[in-house]
Design a protein around this motif. Sequence first.
Motif, PDB file in Angstrom:
ATOM      1  N   GLU A 170      29.472 -35.154   9.779  1.00  0.00           N
ATOM      2  CA  GLU A 170      29.711 -33.712   9.803  1.00  0.00           C
ATOM      3  C   GLU A 170      28.659 -33.016  10.655  1.00  0.00           C
ATOM      4  OE1 GLU A 170      29.911 -32.489   5.739  1.00  0.00           O
ATOM      5  OE2 GLU A 170      32.001 -33.117   5.539  1.00  0.00           O
ATOM      6  N   ALA A 171      27.412 -33.466  10.535  1.00  0.00           N
ATOM      7  CA  ALA A 171      26.335 -32.867  11.328  1.00  0.00           C
ATOM      8  C   ALA A 171      26.624 -33.039  12.820  1.00  0.00           C
ATOM      9  CB  ALA A 171      24.993 -33.487  10.959  1.00  0.00           C
ATOM     10  N   ALA A 172      27.067 -34.230  13.200  1.00  0.00           N
ATOM     11  CA  ALA A 172      27.370 -34.487  14.608  1.00  0.00           C
ATOM     12  C   ALA A 172      28.535 -33.621  15.082  1.00  0.00           C
ATOM     13  CB  ALA A 172      27.679 -35.969  14.815  1.00  0.00           C
ATOM     14  N   LEU A 173      29.571 -33.515  14.260  1.00  0.00           N
ATOM     15  CA  LEU A 173      30.717 -32.651  14.601  1.00  0.00           C
ATOM     16  C   LEU A 173      30.251 -31.213  14.771  1.00  0.00           C
ATOM     17  CD1 LEU A 173      33.451 -33.904  12.092  1.00  0.00           C
ATOM     18  CD2 LEU A 173      33.616 -34.025  14.569  1.00  0.00           C
ATOM     19  N   ASN A 174      29.398 -30.784  13.835  1.00  0.00           N
ATOM     20  CA  ASN A 174      28.902 -29.412  13.869  1.00  0.00           C
ATOM     21  C   ASN A 174      28.104 -29.135  15.138  1.00  0.00           C
ATOM     22  OD1 ASN A 174      26.306 -27.529  12.854  1.00  0.00           O
ATOM     23  ND2 ASN A 174      28.342 -26.791  12.319  1.00  0.00           N
ATOM     24  N   LEU A 175      27.432 -30.179  15.654  1.00  0.00           N
ATOM     25  CA  LEU A 175      26.624 -30.002  16.860  1.00  0.00           C
ATOM     26  C   LEU A 175      27.460 -30.122  18.132  1.00  0.00           C
ATOM     27  CD1 LEU A 175      23.514 -31.958  15.626  1.00  0.00           C
ATOM     28  CD2 LEU A 175      23.565 -29.536  16.227  1.00  0.00           C
ATOM     29  N   GLY A 176      28.763 -30.286  17.964  1.00  0.00           N
ATOM     30  CA  GLY A 176      29.642 -30.244  19.135  1.00  0.00           C
ATOM     31  C   GLY A 176      30.191 -31.592  19.569  1.00  0.00           C
ATOM     32  N   ALA A 177      29.942 -32.662  18.795  1.00  0.00           N
ATOM     33  CA  ALA A 177      30.440 -33.976  19.179  1.00  0.00           C
ATOM     34  C   ALA A 177      31.904 -34.128  18.753  1.00  0.00           C
ATOM     35  CB  ALA A 177      29.593 -35.064  18.533  1.00  0.00           C
ATOM     36  N   ARG A 178      32.723 -34.641  19.685  1.00  0.00           N
ATOM     37  CA  ARG A 178      34.105 -34.922  19.338  1.00  0.00           C
ATOM     38  C   ARG A 178      34.156 -36.219  18.515  1.00  0.00           C
ATOM     39  NH1 ARG A 178      37.913 -32.359  22.595  1.00  0.00           N
ATOM     40  NH2 ARG A 178      36.917 -30.593  23.624  1.00  0.00           N
ATOM     41  N   PRO A 179      35.260 -36.444  17.786  1.00  0.00           N
ATOM     42  CA  PRO A 179      35.316 -37.612  16.893  1.00  0.00           C
ATOM     43  C   PRO A 179      34.934 -38.938  17.569  1.00  0.00           C
ATOM     44  CG  PRO A 179      37.159 -36.173  16.469  1.00  0.00           C
ATOM     45  CD  PRO A 179      36.431 -35.555  17.625  1.00  0.00           C
ATOM     46  N   THR A 223      32.953 -39.374  20.098  1.00  0.00           N
ATOM     47  CA  THR A 223      31.501 -39.353  20.331  1.00  0.00           C
ATOM     48  C   THR A 223      30.751 -39.574  19.024  1.00  0.00           C
ATOM     49  OG1 THR A 223      31.949 -37.750  22.069  1.00  0.00           O
ATOM     50  CG2 THR A 223      29.652 -38.036  21.415  1.00  0.00           C
ATOM     51  N   ARG A 229      28.105 -42.487  18.846  1.00  0.00           N
ATOM     52  CA  ARG A 229      26.687 -42.135  18.760  1.00  0.00           C
ATOM     53  C   ARG A 229      26.116 -42.231  17.345  1.00  0.00           C
ATOM     54  NH1 ARG A 229      24.437 -39.114  22.702  1.00  0.00           N
ATOM     55  NH2 ARG A 229      22.587 -39.602  21.503  1.00  0.00           N
TER      56      ARG A 229
END
Lengths: 287, 353
Positions: free
Chosen positions: A187-196, A198, A202
């Motif tokens: 969720e943190a990665a999604l929130n920072l703008g990463a697409r699924p 990515t 990552r």
Amino acid sequence: MNESGRAAGRPVAALVLPAVVLVLLMMVAPMVLLFRYSLNIFSPTELMIQALTARNYLSAVTDPYYLAVMATTIRMAVLCTLIALAAGFPAAYTLARMRGRWKAWLTLATVFPLMVGNVVRAAGWMTLLGNAGLLNAALKASGLFPDPVQLMYTPMAVALGIVTVVLPYMILTLASVIEGIPRGLEEAALNLGARPLTVFRRVVLPLALPGVVAGSALVFILCMNAYATPILLGGPQFTMMAPAVYDQFVKTTNWPFGAALAFILLAVTLALTLAGRALLQRRRHPA
Amino acid sequence: MTSLSLDGLRREYGATVAVDRVDLEMQQGELVALLGPSGCGKTTTLRMVAGFVAPTSGRVVIGGRDVTAAPPYARDTGMVFQGYALFPHMSVAENVGFGLEMRRVPRAERGARIAEALRLVRLEGLAERRPAQLSGGQQQRVALARALVVNPAVFLLDEPLSNLDARLRAEVRVEIRALQQRLGLTTLFVTHDQEEALTMADRLVVMQGGRVRQTGTPEEVYERPADLFVAGFIGSCNILRGVVEAPGAFRAGAMALPCAGGAPGERAALVVRPERIAIGPEGRLPGRIDLVTYLGGTTEWHVTTDAGALRVSQKTPDAADPRRLLRRGDGVMLDWRPEAGRLLSDSNEGEQA
């Protein structure tokens, strides 16, 4: 912690004793014996003459036939491991992120194939893939292929058979590691703008790497030593190492050479497993 | 300018309604706290703003753009998670730089902005550490830096202080507020701690059972609670039940008590904050002391009256003050100004809080 640790150490040692004795008796002793055999000389009349020679190993590694068998085995094991990894990861991820009743059922469904023996399962594949099998009957009925398509006794049939045997091991190993990756990180990665995709590349994949290493090693070892599946689905033209070792012991009764082949298979499997592990772990910590 | 607006937000889970009819307009630079007991829907509301939960109905508008259907990665929010959710396989600098990388900020600029963000949260020199090598407070500051380095339109904080010990919590509270005001961050903050909400927020949204009970400044919510739930949840209060006799007169038991306004004949609850009640030899309401609690700076007296039991809280009187000698069983008089007695519609919800 030292005092209590030392006091607790003794009963713990006693607990592992039965397993240690069992392994020593049933595993190490036969292997030591087998290794001793591999240094003996084969004689068609006396079967085995006591000796200390490396000639069995030398003739195995210089024989083009066994080199080809080894190459086939490695290719098949690598292929099946990669397929199991590619097919197992999404399944393991789904399983790990599930909750409640469905998860228990899906886990059971994953383990379920392990309850059917390899031979029985291979027999099932034979009725599916044979020239008069279900698949060919369907192809014939569709009118596209009037003549039977050769599906049995092909490397593809062997790969299919082995992958279905090893897939549960891969899925369960991966799922247990993925379960340990907090959902919040994704969720943190999604929130920072990463697409699924990515997020997967990552965050999930790097953190699941220990599971990838463990699952791949386990599956690779199982594939290298596959016996029933290559015999039943590969036919006489397709030979892997484990059946070749068996032939030496049972058909030609050349125990020294069979033992040497077995140890070469062991050494190659170990070396490749360690090499693969080192490769994956280097990717984890790039310089 | 409106930075965030929630319009009739509703979320159902099967038959249960987790969030219902939540409306909120947030101005640029405002800090709003979603406050309520656990299960009140505040976290679900925050997660709907971030895009992790899809609303059953209603709209989320960020910076004028309707993002109700947008995935989390396409919303301009920066979230600090309750457990921080730092990437354990990345260094502090990589964690902070992740959002910039996703936004394709050039490497050189990225480095400068990471350094700036780490300076803001006073973590210079720890850029190469892994999260596991940091204390809880430091991890919390990394999470803050990671969320604010991308200059999000809305800054979201999910109980960011709940994993810190009491001393650190008070410190970080001040720090976050200072940072938020300095950078003019529009911030939505979830907490169950009323003190946290009162000290940090420009406005509070008090929630219970999925609904907004009251929205207002800390002063409005404390001084003029909309209902008994809010009165009981924010600060402590005395609740007396009775009937309005005349405007400004409230009858509870045998006593007529001062209150603000009210329509005659109305059944109501009278709410009086403990610190608004004067205790001494003079007053309108006689009572007897049950318990005296000395708390250093303040002292509390539990007093039984004909109108009911009341708790009184005052600055601890000087040593010469006769109130210092009040003991259990002593008779006293209580009184309060009419505007300190707030009439609320009588329901039993306040007692559950």
